[in-house]
Structure formats: C-alpha cells, structure tokens
Write an enzyme that holds these catalytic residues in place. Structure first.
Site, mmCIF file in Angstrom:
data_model
loop_
_atom_site.group_PDB
_atom_site.id
_atom_site.type_symbol
_atom_site.label_atom_id
_atom_site.label_comp_id
_atom_site.label_asym_id
_atom_site.label_seq_id
_atom_site.Cartn_x
_atom_site.Cartn_y
_atom_site.Cartn_z
ATOM 1 N N SER A 246 6.648 -0.271 10.008
ATOM 2 C CA SER A 246 5.271 -0.220 9.520
ATOM 3 C C SER A 246 4.990 1.183 8.999
ATOM 4 O O SER A 246 5.470 2.165 9.573
ATOM 5 C CB SER A 246 4.308 -0.545 10.667
ATOM 6 O OG SER A 246 2.987 -0.176 10.311
ATOM 7 N N ARG B 199 2.360 2.675 9.352
ATOM 8 C CA ARG B 199 1.587 3.383 10.377
ATOM 9 C C ARG B 199 2.453 3.889 11.531
ATOM 10 O O ARG B 199 1.982 4.679 12.344
ATOM 11 C CB ARG B 199 0.460 2.480 10.908
ATOM 12 C CG ARG B 199 -0.676 2.294 9.899
ATOM 13 C CD ARG B 199 -1.893 1.645 10.529
ATOM 14 N NE ARG B 199 -3.050 1.688 9.655
ATOM 15 C CZ ARG B 199 -3.466 0.688 8.880
ATOM 16 N NH1 ARG B 199 -2.809 -0.455 8.863
ATOM 17 N NH2 ARG B 199 -4.538 0.839 8.110
ATOM 18 N N HIS C 182 9.156 -3.538 3.440
ATOM 19 C CA HIS C 182 8.708 -3.746 2.054
ATOM 20 C C HIS C 182 9.908 -4.072 1.149
ATOM 21 O O HIS C 182 9.850 -4.977 0.318
ATOM 22 C CB HIS C 182 8.050 -2.479 1.509
ATOM 23 C CG HIS C 182 6.784 -2.068 2.201
ATOM 24 N ND1 HIS C 182 6.673 -0.897 2.902
ATOM 25 C CD2 HIS C 182 5.568 -2.667 2.270
ATOM 26 C CE1 HIS C 182 5.433 -0.778 3.371
ATOM 27 N NE2 HIS C 182 4.745 -1.838 3.010
ATOM 28 N N MET D 241 0.844 -1.200 0.000
ATOM 29 C CA MET D 241 0.000 0.000 0.000
ATOM 30 C C MET D 241 0.883 1.256 0.000
ATOM 31 O O MET D 241 0.412 2.348 0.334
ATOM 32 C CB MET D 241 -0.944 -0.001 1.197
ATOM 33 C CG MET D 241 -1.907 -1.185 1.154
ATOM 34 S SD MET D 241 -3.466 -0.876 1.986
ATOM 35 C CE MET D 241 -2.919 -0.535 3.634
ATOM 36 N N GLY D 242 2.153 1.101 -0.364
ATOM 37 C CA GLY D 242 3.037 2.264 -0.429
ATOM 38 C C GLY D 242 3.499 2.709 0.947
ATOM 39 O O GLY D 242 3.442 1.945 1.904
ATOM 40 N N LYS E 22 5.004 -10.190 9.110
ATOM 41 C CA LYS E 22 4.501 -9.120 9.987
ATOM 42 C C LYS E 22 2.971 -9.193 10.092
ATOM 43 O O LYS E 22 2.402 -8.979 11.161
ATOM 44 C CB LYS E 22 4.948 -7.771 9.413
ATOM 45 C CG LYS E 22 4.151 -6.571 9.811
ATOM 46 C CD LYS E 22 4.599 -6.054 11.133
ATOM 47 C CE LYS E 22 3.907 -4.791 11.605
ATOM 48 N NZ LYS E 22 2.879 -4.211 10.809
ATOM 49 N N LEU F 286 6.553 3.153 1.622
ATOM 50 C CA LEU F 286 7.465 2.005 1.721
ATOM 51 C C LEU F 286 8.530 2.211 2.784
ATOM 52 O O LEU F 286 9.024 3.320 2.985
ATOM 53 C CB LEU F 286 8.127 1.756 0.360
ATOM 54 C CG LEU F 286 7.161 1.434 -0.782
ATOM 55 C CD1 LEU F 286 7.946 1.125 -2.058
ATOM 56 C CD2 LEU F 286 6.231 0.282 -0.436
ATOM 57 N N HIS F 287 8.862 1.120 3.464
ATOM 58 C CA HIS F 287 9.934 1.112 4.460
ATOM 59 C C HIS F 287 10.805 -0.108 4.187
ATOM 60 O O HIS F 287 10.550 -0.871 3.245
ATOM 61 C CB HIS F 287 9.348 1.128 5.870
ATOM 62 C CG HIS F 287 8.281 0.086 6.096
ATOM 63 N ND1 HIS F 287 8.556 -1.267 6.143
ATOM 64 C CD2 HIS F 287 6.932 0.197 6.239
ATOM 65 C CE1 HIS F 287 7.439 -1.931 6.342
ATOM 66 N NE2 HIS F 287 6.428 -1.076 6.384
HETATM 67 P P1 AMP Z 1 1.341 -3.019 3.457
HETATM 68 O O1 AMP Z 1 1.911 -1.969 2.576
HETATM 69 O O2 AMP Z 1 1.336 -2.634 4.911
HETATM 70 O O3 AMP Z 1 0.033 -3.564 2.970
HETATM 71 O O4 AMP Z 1 2.350 -4.241 3.422
HETATM 72 C C1 AMP Z 1 2.751 -4.805 2.192
HETATM 73 C C2 AMP Z 1 3.535 -6.062 2.473
HETATM 74 O O5 AMP Z 1 4.674 -5.746 3.275
HETATM 75 C C3 AMP Z 1 2.732 -7.103 3.259
HETATM 76 O O6 AMP Z 1 3.032 -8.391 2.747
HETATM 77 C C4 AMP Z 1 3.254 -6.928 4.659
HETATM 78 O O7 AMP Z 1 3.145 -8.103 5.449
HETATM 79 C C5 AMP Z 1 4.710 -6.602 4.390
HETATM 80 N N1 AMP Z 1 5.329 -5.924 5.521
HETATM 81 C C6 AMP Z 1 4.848 -4.861 6.214
HETATM 82 N N2 AMP Z 1 5.673 -4.545 7.223
HETATM 83 C C7 AMP Z 1 6.708 -5.430 7.176
HETATM 84 C C8 AMP Z 1 7.885 -5.638 7.957
HETATM 85 N N3 AMP Z 1 8.184 -4.867 9.004
HETATM 86 N N4 AMP Z 1 8.717 -6.644 7.612
HETATM 87 C C9 AMP Z 1 8.437 -7.443 6.548
HETATM 88 N N5 AMP Z 1 7.347 -7.302 5.764
HETATM 89 C C10 AMP Z 1 6.487 -6.311 6.081
#
Ligand code: AMP
Length: 287
Positions: A194, A196, A46, A39-40, A158, A42-43
C-alpha cells in the site's frame, strides 16, 4: 502531447484532450484500450494490475491522480506521497503505454457540482469512518472512465468495498467498460502492499503483518464452524493486543454484495480496517 521521449520513458499526458486524442488514434488502428486508475506512489500491487490490463487489452493507460474529493479535510490529502518521477520509471518496465497525470483543475471545474452516490453497498465498513470516501471515489472513477473511454479497467481486491461500489456504479450507469479485478499483492510477511505503508515507523512495520495473519486465523476458525460473533470479538482483541487502535471494523460479509453475515454458510469475505499509530490499514480475504 508533451512526450518524454528519452530512453524507455513512457509518454505522459496531462489533459483530457491529449488523452482522448491518443485513445482515438489507437482505436483507429483497431487496438483495444485498458485502464488502471491509481493515486501514484506506485508499488508492486499497482504494477500487477497493469500486467492484468495488458493481458486483456492492446494498450494500457495508467492514471496518476491524487483525488481531492475522496479525502475529508482532516485526512492525509496534503501528506499523501507524490512520487511521479519514480512512478514513471516503475511503469517504464511494465506493458503500460501511456501515463495520464492531470492536475485537479483539469479533472474538476472550479464550480463542479455533480455528485454520484451508490447506495447500499457504499454504506458501512469504510464509509462508517470515512463517510465522504465512496462519493469521491465514484465521482472520480466515473470521470476518469469517461475521459479515457477504455474497453476494460482494472481495480484491486485490496480495496474490496471500493471494487464492488465501482462494479455496481458501472452497471447502474451503463458505462461501457468491463471492470476486472486483481488479487491483493503482499509483501513476503503478508502485509498488503500500500502507498500508505510508507507512513509506518520501523516498529509499526513489524506489527503490521498481524493484520493479515489475524484475518487468516479468523477465516480458518470460522470455516471450522465456530460462532462468527465470538470469533470476530476474539480477533479484535488480538489486534488490539498487537497495538492496533482503533479497530474500525472486522466483519464477515457476503462477497457478492457485502450483506452482513452472522453465520458462515459458504463463500464470504472477511474485511478489516484498523489504525496503527497514524496509519490506517485495510485488508480483506475470501473465507
Ligand atoms: P490507489 O493508488 O491506492 O488508489 O490504488 C489504485 C488501485 O490499485 C486500486 O484499484 C487498488 O485497489 C489497487 N491496489 C492497491 N493496493 C493493491 C495491492 N496490494 N494489490 C493489488 N491491487 C492494489
């Protein structure tokens, strides 16, 4: 294809047709395709999934799409950070080959009416406070997988319940993709990275690592043979004292199918979700 061809920037496509055209061209060259949906905002978490995808596929597509169907009306869809320019810059120094950043109308037709529900595994835990969530995730992940048709797709541990929901759904629907997972990336103090975390105040950010520390302590106590119920209750009190309110859940579950466990008899997963101020944090570890 609207290519950003300035130095080192990745191409960005915004339509299903452009995405499919590029994936088809790669396939015609005999190349395999990996996919990392995000969902962008990015950290490093991701980006670590992009690295894993690149170890298993020749080309990696990263999608950036804040999916409206996984947010309830009272949740943070509007406030969710949207940082496409810096996301694209971050991806430029990874092995990613293409960004897919569709708008909501490209993904969802105005009168879309199909739902996907994955029973059992998507009940309880996060679904208890976010009953809409896994339906939205299952729908968008199915759509994104069918739009991209990758060989592999990578998701983070996560979001452990989400990972298992997606694995189950892909198996049940015979979607021809291998689902891989990546370990949770953490800041040096243990807080899982995260998007968030950006919501946390300075004071909350100092408290936030208590979540992971408590998981680790609790796992250790459970491993040593202490009763699970009492150990979880004490951990909830510790989180509460640190300032988490409410604590949505802290549970010991089977790592395979999330069956609730009242005793510890081998590999399990400890999962937590709790709110710190306005920010809901989740985390989990293997026990
Ligand atoms: P999101 O952008 O939050 O929807 O996350 C996209 C993908 O990144 C999902 O598969 C999450 O599980 C993964 N993700 C989010 N945070 C982490 C993290 N700290 N370490 C590894 N993968 C992550």
């Amino acid at each position: 294809m609207s290519l950003n061809q300035s130095h080192q920037e990745l191409p960005i496509v915004r339509t299903i047709a452009e995405l499919r055209q590029q994936v088809k061209a790669w396939r015609q060259q005999g190349l395999t395709v990996g996919f990392v949906p995000t969902m962008g905002a990015l950290h490093q978490g991701h980006l670590s999934l992009v690295e894993i995808a690149a170890e298993h596929a020749d080309k990696v597509v990263v999608s950036i799409f804040v999916n409206p169907t996984q947010f309830a009306p009272h949740e943070d869809f509007d406030a969710y950070p949207r940082t496409e320019v810096s996301d694209a810059a971050a991806l430029a120094s990874t092995p990613a080959s293409l960004i897919y950043a569709p708008n909501a109308r490209e993904v969802y037709a105005e009168n879309h009416s199909t739902k996907i529900s994955v029973d059992g595994i998507s009940e309880g835990l996060c679904a208890a406070t976010r009953p809409h969530f896994f339906g939205g995730v299952a729908l968008v992940v199915t759509k994104l997988l069918l739009q991209c048709l990758p060989d592999i797709a990578v998701f983070g541990e996560k979001d452990y319940q989400q990972l298992l929901v997606i694995k189950r759904m892909v198996r049940d629907l015979n979607i021809p993709v291998d689902i891989l997972s990546g370990p949770t990336l953490r800041d040096p103090d243990g807080l899982a990275t995260s998007s968030r975390n950006a919501y946390l105040s300075e004071a909350e950010r100092k408290i936030a690592p208590t979540l992971h520390a408590t998981l680790q302590e609790t796992a250790e106590i459970i491993r040593s043979g202490a009763p699970v119920d009492r150990t979880l209750e004490e951990a909830i009190q510790r989180l509460s004292a640190a300032g988490f309110d409410p604590i949505d859940y802290l549970e010991l579950r089977s790592g395979d199918d999330l069956t609730p466990l009242t005793t510890y008899q081998g590999p399990a997963r400890l999962l937590v979700a709790a709110r710190l101020g306005d920010t809901r944090l989740i985390d989990n570890i293997a026990v």
